[in-house]
Design an enzyme around this catalytic site. Structure first.
Site, PDB file in Angstrom:
ATOM      1  N   ASN A  10       0.868  -1.316  -0.059  1.00  0.00           N
ATOM      2  CA  ASN A  10       0.203  -0.133   0.053  1.00  0.00           C
ATOM      3  C   ASN A  10       0.840   1.201   0.056  1.00  0.00           C
ATOM      4  O   ASN A  10       1.245   1.529   0.852  1.00  0.00           O
ATOM      5  CB  ASN A  10      -1.033  -0.020   1.139  1.00  0.00           C
ATOM      6  CG  ASN A  10      -1.850   1.090   1.240  1.00  0.00           C
ATOM      7  OD1 ASN A  10      -1.874   1.999   0.712  1.00  0.00           O
ATOM      8  ND2 ASN A  10      -2.478   1.360   2.591  1.00  0.00           N
ATOM      9  N   LYS A  12       0.084   4.244  -0.406  1.00  0.00           N
ATOM     10  CA  LYS A  12      -0.551   5.611   0.130  1.00  0.00           C
ATOM     11  C   LYS A  12      -0.415   6.690  -0.431  1.00  0.00           C
ATOM     12  O   LYS A  12      -0.258   6.445  -1.980  1.00  0.00           O
ATOM     13  CB  LYS A  12      -0.200   5.581   1.772  1.00  0.00           C
ATOM     14  CG  LYS A  12      -0.322   4.473   2.677  1.00  0.00           C
ATOM     15  CD  LYS A  12      -0.221   4.561   4.106  1.00  0.00           C
ATOM     16  CE  LYS A  12      -0.161   3.241   4.728  1.00  0.00           C
ATOM     17  NZ  LYS A  12      -0.050   3.455   6.265  1.00  0.00           N
ATOM     18  N   HIS A  97      -9.623   1.014   4.966  1.00  0.00           N
ATOM     19  CA  HIS A  97      -8.271   1.204   5.482  1.00  0.00           C
ATOM     20  C   HIS A  97      -8.389   2.095   6.762  1.00  0.00           C
ATOM     21  O   HIS A  97      -9.232   3.174   6.594  1.00  0.00           O
ATOM     22  CB  HIS A  97      -7.151   1.807   4.728  1.00  0.00           C
ATOM     23  CG  HIS A  97      -5.855   1.888   5.240  1.00  0.00           C
ATOM     24  ND1 HIS A  97      -5.309   2.868   6.067  1.00  0.00           N
ATOM     25  CD2 HIS A  97      -5.031   0.989   5.132  1.00  0.00           C
ATOM     26  CE1 HIS A  97      -4.294   2.452   6.527  1.00  0.00           C
ATOM     27  NE2 HIS A  97      -3.826   1.449   5.824  1.00  0.00           N
ATOM     28  N   GLU A  99      -6.943   4.659   7.846  1.00  0.00           N
ATOM     29  CA  GLU A  99      -6.662   6.118   7.401  1.00  0.00           C
ATOM     30  C   GLU A  99      -7.920   6.710   6.647  1.00  0.00           C
ATOM     31  O   GLU A  99      -8.531   7.955   6.998  1.00  0.00           O
ATOM     32  CB  GLU A  99      -5.422   6.515   6.502  1.00  0.00           C
ATOM     33  CG  GLU A  99      -4.244   5.946   7.399  1.00  0.00           C
ATOM     34  CD  GLU A  99      -3.157   5.595   6.376  1.00  0.00           C
ATOM     35  OE1 GLU A  99      -2.910   5.353   5.435  1.00  0.00           O
ATOM     36  OE2 GLU A  99      -2.151   5.012   7.383  1.00  0.00           O
ATOM     37  N   GLU A 167      -5.339  -4.955  10.678  1.00  0.00           N
ATOM     38  CA  GLU A 167      -4.178  -3.831  10.819  1.00  0.00           C
ATOM     39  C   GLU A 167      -4.679  -2.992  12.213  1.00  0.00           C
ATOM     40  O   GLU A 167      -5.361  -2.097  11.940  1.00  0.00           O
ATOM     41  CB  GLU A 167      -4.180  -2.772   9.814  1.00  0.00           C
ATOM     42  CG  GLU A 167      -4.062  -3.518   8.139  1.00  0.00           C
ATOM     43  CD  GLU A 167      -3.459  -2.552   7.348  1.00  0.00           C
ATOM     44  OE1 GLU A 167      -2.526  -2.855   6.826  1.00  0.00           O
ATOM     45  OE2 GLU A 167      -4.056  -1.568   7.017  1.00  0.00           O
ATOM     46  N   GLY A 173       2.470   2.216  10.750  1.00  0.00           N
ATOM     47  CA  GLY A 173       3.330   3.553  10.542  1.00  0.00           C
ATOM     48  C   GLY A 173       4.302   3.791  11.651  1.00  0.00           C
ATOM     49  O   GLY A 173       4.901   4.731  11.738  1.00  0.00           O
ATOM     50  N   SER A 213       3.535  -1.809  10.377  1.00  0.00           N
ATOM     51  CA  SER A 213       4.870  -1.968  10.620  1.00  0.00           C
ATOM     52  C   SER A 213       5.597  -3.555  10.039  1.00  0.00           C
ATOM     53  O   SER A 213       6.381  -3.788  10.775  1.00  0.00           O
ATOM     54  CB  SER A 213       5.279  -1.637  11.947  1.00  0.00           C
ATOM     55  OG  SER A 213       4.976  -0.260  12.193  1.00  0.00           O
TER      56      SER A 213
HETATM   57  P1  PGA Z   1       2.705   0.380   7.629  1.00  0.00           P
HETATM   58  O1  PGA Z   1       1.367   0.797   7.065  1.00  0.00           O
HETATM   59  O2  PGA Z   1       3.354  -0.908   7.076  1.00  0.00           O
HETATM   60  O3  PGA Z   1       3.564   1.568   7.234  1.00  0.00           O
HETATM   61  O4  PGA Z   1       2.918   0.215   9.097  1.00  0.00           O
HETATM   62  C1  PGA Z   1       0.492  -0.462   6.886  1.00  0.00           C
HETATM   63  C2  PGA Z   1      -0.915   0.032   6.028  1.00  0.00           C
HETATM   64  O5  PGA Z   1      -1.341   1.083   6.462  1.00  0.00           O
HETATM   65  O6  PGA Z   1      -1.453  -0.903   5.494  1.00  0.00           O
END
Ligand code: PGA
Length: 250
Positions: A10, A12, A97, A99, A167, A173, A213
């Protein structure tokens, strides 16, 4: 039945024509392990899907959009539709997601509506669920995940084109991945819930990815978790270590 290993990247809201071309060119050289049936799906911003498609020559890798509006076309300024995503050569869409749930304030019901529409439009759906730190600390992790799944369960009978991504928001992140034991516990609980709601056959075959992460070093540490069928990767999918995640199971 063995579930195929699945790795999603992803991106983003990151990347440019140049950097996305670089990532795709790196991925073109990857020998995606076939022994575990590895499926790889990368998700650049919608603007760059076509660009990525133009440069992608590795037939083991597919593309996903990061969102899709639940209408075919029309007066929905700024949105993209599932048929448009298909038209530029993507086969998947990431929905729900954290976000989008937390920053854009998408509701569980709206995400379910999008899921149904994407499936009807022949896209595979990577459906994300997960709890915040506050929810985890108050012991509601499973309740949150099942609440997020419920409207999709109510609206969809066929789960063969859905991949779930668990997640935890606190792991996204932050560099602080869930431990394999904690992630496995939640994955198993999600699968048990699905067994009850959509039947054992479907629950046994649906892939549940871990996200939050994941990096080139820790990916292998989840290999022995029976209910973890792959990863949804954010930050590390923009780096060469994404290759180590793709090849972490073979
Ligand atoms: P990350 O994000 O691997 O940067 O923690 C995962 C995601 O949001 O799908």
């Amino acid at each position: 039945m063995a579930r195929k290993f699945f790795v999603g990247g992803n991106f983003k809201m990151n990347g440019s024509k140049e950097s996305i071309k670089e990532i795709v060119e790196l991925l073109n050289k990857v020998d995606v392990p076939e022994s575990v049936g590895t499926e790889v799906v990368i998700s650049p911003p919608a603007l760059y899907l076509h660009w990525a498609k133009l440069h992608l020559t590795n037939t083991a890798i597919e593309l996903a959009a990061q969102n899709a509006y639940p209408k075919v076309s029309g007066a929905y300024t700024g949105e993209v539709s599932a048929p448009q995503i298909k038209d530029v050569g993507a086969e998947w869409v990431i929905l729900g997601h954290s976000e989008r749930r937390h920053i854009i304030k998408e509701s569980d019901d709206f995400i379910a509506e999008k899921t149904v529409h994407a499936l009807e439009s022949d896209l595979g759906v990577i459906l994300c669920v997960g709890e915040t730190l506050e929810e985890r600390e108050s012991g509601t992790t499973i309740a949150v995940c099942t609440r997020q799944l419920d409207p999709v369960i109510a609206a969809t009978k066929d789960w063969s084109h859905i991949v779930i991504a668990y997640e935890p928001v606190w792991a996204i992140g932050t560099g602080l991945a869930a431990t394999p034991a904690d992630a496995q516990e939640t994955h198993a609980a999600i699968r048990a819930y699905l067994t009850d709601k959509i039947g054992k056959d479907q629950a046994d075959s649906v892939r549940i990815l871990y996200g939050g992460s994941v990096n080139g070093k820790n990916a292998k540490t989840f290999n022995d978790c029976p209910d973890i069928d792959g990863y949804l990767v954010g930050g590390a999918s923009l780096k060469p270590e994404f290759v180590d995640i793709i090849t972490s199971r073979s």
